[in-house]
Write a protein that holds these residues in place. Structure first.
Motif, short mmCIF file in Angstrom:
data_model
loop_
_atom_site.label_atom_id
_atom_site.label_comp_id
_atom_site.label_asym_id
_atom_site.label_seq_id
_atom_site.Cartn_x
_atom_site.Cartn_y
_atom_site.Cartn_z
N GLY A 362 -11.68 -9.66 2.14
CA GLY A 362 -10.24 -9.53 1.98
C GLY A 362 -9.80 -8.13 1.57
O GLY A 362 -10.61 -7.23 1.38
N ILE A 363 -8.49 -7.98 1.46
CA ILE A 363 -7.90 -6.66 1.12
C ILE A 363 -6.97 -6.85 -0.06
O ILE A 363 -6.18 -7.81 -0.11
N ALA A 364 -7.05 -5.93 -1.02
CA ALA A 364 -6.18 -6.01 -2.20
C ALA A 364 -4.72 -5.80 -1.80
O ALA A 364 -4.41 -5.09 -0.84
N THR A 365 -3.83 -6.42 -2.58
CA THR A 365 -2.40 -6.31 -2.28
C THR A 365 -1.92 -4.86 -2.30
O THR A 365 -1.08 -4.45 -1.51
N THR A 366 -2.49 -4.07 -3.20
CA THR A 366 -2.06 -2.66 -3.31
C THR A 366 -2.49 -1.84 -2.10
O THR A 366 -1.90 -0.79 -1.81
N ASP A 367 -3.51 -2.31 -1.39
CA ASP A 367 -3.99 -1.54 -0.23
C ASP A 367 -3.32 -1.96 1.07
O ASP A 367 -3.36 -1.21 2.06
N PRO A 369 -0.21 -2.12 2.22
CA PRO A 369 0.78 -1.26 2.89
C PRO A 369 0.17 -0.02 3.55
O PRO A 369 0.86 0.66 4.32
N HIS A 370 -1.09 0.32 3.23
CA HIS A 370 -1.65 1.59 3.69
C HIS A 370 -2.77 1.44 4.70
O HIS A 370 -3.27 2.45 5.20
N ILE A 371 -3.18 0.23 5.00
CA ILE A 371 -4.42 0.09 5.79
C ILE A 371 -4.24 0.55 7.24
O ILE A 371 -5.23 0.81 7.92
N VAL A 378 -10.23 1.44 2.23
CA VAL A 378 -10.21 0.73 0.95
C VAL A 378 -11.52 1.01 0.23
O VAL A 378 -12.58 1.11 0.85
N GLU A 379 -11.41 1.16 -1.11
CA GLU A 379 -12.58 1.60 -1.86
C GLU A 379 -13.77 0.67 -1.70
O GLU A 379 -14.89 1.11 -1.45
N GLN A 380 -13.55 -0.65 -1.86
CA GLN A 380 -14.69 -1.56 -1.74
C GLN A 380 -15.22 -1.61 -0.32
O GLN A 380 -16.38 -1.93 -0.11
N HIS A 381 -14.34 -1.24 0.66
CA HIS A 381 -14.80 -1.20 2.04
C HIS A 381 -15.71 -0.01 2.28
O HIS A 381 -16.62 -0.07 3.10
N GLN A 382 -15.46 1.08 1.57
CA GLN A 382 -16.26 2.28 1.79
C GLN A 382 -17.72 2.02 1.47
O GLN A 382 -18.61 2.61 2.07
N THR A 383 -17.98 1.15 0.52
CA THR A 383 -19.36 0.87 0.17
C THR A 383 -20.03 0.05 1.27
O THR A 383 -21.24 0.08 1.41
N ASN A 384 -19.23 -0.68 2.06
CA ASN A 384 -19.81 -1.50 3.11
C ASN A 384 -19.84 -0.78 4.45
O ASN A 384 -20.50 -1.19 5.38
N SER A 385 -19.08 0.31 4.55
CA SER A 385 -18.99 0.99 5.83
C SER A 385 -19.66 2.34 5.75
O SER A 385 -19.35 3.16 4.91
N VAL A 386 -20.58 2.57 6.66
CA VAL A 386 -21.26 3.85 6.68
C VAL A 386 -20.64 4.75 7.73
O VAL A 386 -20.40 5.93 7.52
N ASN A 387 -20.31 4.17 8.88
CA ASN A 387 -19.85 4.97 9.99
C ASN A 387 -18.34 4.93 10.18
O ASN A 387 -17.82 5.56 11.08
N GLY A 388 -17.62 4.19 9.37
CA GLY A 388 -16.18 4.05 9.56
C GLY A 388 -15.44 5.31 9.12
O GLY A 388 -15.81 5.96 8.15
N PHE A 389 -14.37 5.66 9.87
CA PHE A 389 -13.56 6.82 9.53
C PHE A 389 -12.16 6.43 9.10
O PHE A 389 -11.34 7.30 8.82
N GLY A 390 -11.88 5.15 9.11
CA GLY A 390 -10.53 4.73 8.75
C GLY A 390 -9.53 4.97 9.87
O GLY A 390 -8.35 5.18 9.60
N VAL A 409 -0.69 -7.95 9.10
CA VAL A 409 -1.89 -8.49 8.44
C VAL A 409 -1.47 -9.28 7.21
O VAL A 409 -0.50 -8.94 6.52
N LYS A 410 -2.21 -10.37 6.97
CA LYS A 410 -2.11 -11.12 5.72
C LYS A 410 -3.51 -11.21 5.16
O LYS A 410 -4.47 -11.52 5.90
N SER A 411 -3.66 -10.94 3.87
CA SER A 411 -5.01 -10.94 3.32
C SER A 411 -4.98 -11.27 1.84
O SER A 411 -3.97 -11.07 1.16
N GLU A 412 -6.09 -11.76 1.39
CA GLU A 412 -6.25 -12.08 -0.04
C GLU A 412 -7.69 -11.76 -0.41
O GLU A 412 -8.64 -12.08 0.34
N LEU A 413 -7.83 -11.12 -1.55
CA LEU A 413 -9.17 -10.70 -1.97
C LEU A 413 -10.12 -11.89 -2.07
O LEU A 413 -9.78 -12.94 -2.59
N ASN A 414 -11.33 -11.70 -1.51
CA ASN A 414 -12.41 -12.69 -1.54
C ASN A 414 -12.09 -13.98 -0.77
O ASN A 414 -12.81 -14.96 -0.89
N LYS A 415 -10.99 -13.98 -0.02
CA LYS A 415 -10.67 -15.17 0.78
C LYS A 415 -10.56 -14.85 2.27
O LYS A 415 -10.59 -15.76 3.09
#
Length: 425
Positions: A362-367, A369-371, A378-390, A409-415
């Motif tokens: 999921g994606i945090a509510t604060t992130d 508007p910017h994705i 997203v910070e937690q995504h950066q740890t999972n993504s090696v080749n992503g450039f955003g 997009v609609k999202s909720e952390l960990n869901k």
């Protein structure tokens, strides 16, 4: 820079509107002057007609003569004080002066003008200011025969006072309007500059992020090349490892540069010639069967819920595939092994809806508007993504908007998250 541009815009707006106001005020003043002049001419003409109506023209001692003794103003009785007549003169048919009231006139008549405006200075008292007069020269006829000319004048003081008041009102109105216009221009130029400021900041951020993203792989290539050069000549395994890393980083750079070129070239709406009628259900089915999607979802439960009937949409199939692959790739990337990623297609009103849903991190509510911003990760995504450039979501959004659609997009952390594409039918 933006303040200077805003000032220039406001100044040009004020100058343009001010010029229009001045021209408009000038036309109004001119029309009012003409109207006031017509009024005083009409009054002057009526007074002259009253005087000439009392003229007696009859035979006396065998010849016809004009009798002026009983005329108002010119006769034996002086005019009333409120008549406003400065002078009145009677000339015969040859232009010779016969009788007058007021200022001593010229003895010969110059009947070229019916009406004219004159500047009058009192010769007996030069301390008095000069005044402007309106003069009429009226030919007088009796039973179709010209019997003389009446010339008389009235002061224009009242007209000048009215015009001065009107001019003062116009000048005050123009200055007030200019003040309001300048404030309005400043406000409107601020609104007009907002998209430019936003684009400039986006360009600045894009350039900074692109430079940063390109500098990192270049440093990695340089580092691996230097380490490879320092390795002993007989250590071919180490050199091969370094070359593999250089190739991997170069491939990553190639992807990044390709994405940047795509974002730079694909701006605005697509041309009608680039669109074609495509069965969206069949297109998504082919996408699900592609090797790239199967590879990305190899540890996941990939589901689909597509319409049973064809749904025809005018689109660029390659671009739409790229947008959906980016969404599916993100969903697979941020969903833990064993999770579920589902692709849906359905029709709602006059729109085709494509949804990509996952039960990942999921994606945090604060992130949220910017994705869709370029290079935003997203910070937690950066740890999972090696080749992503955003850039994947930015590219997907640009593609959908180029098709006059909408990506949300609609999202909720960990869901998990649900990305939805709306395309007009």
């Amino acid at each position: 820079m933006f303040n200077r541009s805003r000032r220039n815009l406001a100044s040009w707006f004020t100058l343009s509107m001010g010029s229009i106001l001045l021209i408009f005020a000038g036309i109004l003043y001119y029309q009012e002057s003409i109207q006031q002049l017509e009024v005083i001419d009409l009054i002057l003409y009526k007074k002259a007609r009253v005087i000439t109506s009392s003229v007696r023209y009859k035979e006396y001692q065998g010849e016809k003569r004009v009798f002026l003794k009983n005329l108002p103003v010119l006769g034996n009785n002086p005019p009333p004080e409120d008549s406003e007549i400065i002078y009145a003169r009677w000339y015969d048919t040859k232009g010779n002066l016969k009788r007058y009231f007021g200022q001593v006139p010229h003895k010969k008549l110059n009947p070229r003008f019916a009406y004219q405006t004159l500047k009058f200075t009192n010769s007996s008292d030069i301390t008095l200011p000069a005044i402007w007069l309106r003069e009429i020269t009226l030919p007088v006829q009796y039973q179709g025969e010209l019997i003389g000319y009446l010339q008389m004048a009235m002061p224009m003081t009242r007209v000048q006072e009215l015009l001065n008041k009107f001019l003062f009102l116009l000048i005050s109105t123009v200055f007030i309007a200019l003040g309001i216009t300048s404030l309005t221009g400043w406000f409107l130029s601020g609104i007009a500059m907002q998209p430019i400021q936003l684009s400039y900041r986006q360009l600045e951020r894009f350039t900074a992020h692109a430079s940063h993203e390109l500098r990192t792989p270049l440093a990695a290539i340089l580092s691996n090349a230097q380490v490879g050069l320092l390795a002993p000549m007989e250590d071919s395994a180490s050199k091969h490892l370094r070359l593999e890393k250089v190739a991997e980083v170069a491939k990553s750079m190639n992807t990044l540069i390709g994405n940047l070129l795509f974002l730079a070239r694909r701006t605005g709406r697509l041309t009608p010639e680039s669109l074609k009628e495509v069965d969206l259900r069949e297109l998504l089915q082919q996408l699900l069967n592609s090797s790239s999607v199967k590879t990305a979802a190899k540890d996941l439960n990939l589901k689909s819920d597509l319409l049973k009937t064809p749904i025809m949409v005018r689109l660029d199939d390659e671009l739409i595939c790229l947008a959906v692959i980016n969404l599916l790739s993100n969903a697979c990337k941020y969903t833990p092994a064993g999770g579920v990623v589902e692709l849906r297609l359905f029709r709602k009103y006059n729109q085709a809806i494509i949804e990509v849903e996952d039960n990942g991190i999921g994606i945090a509510t604060t992130d949220l508007p910017h994705i869709f911003e370029q290079f935003y990760r997203v910070e937690q995504h950066q740890t999972n993504s090696v080749n992503g450039f955003g850039l994947g979501l930015a590219i997907a959004q640009q593609i959908i908007e180029a098709h006059n659609g909408h990506l949300s997009v609609k999202s909720e952390l960990n869901k998990g998250s649900v990305f939805q594409i709306k395309l007009p039918l």
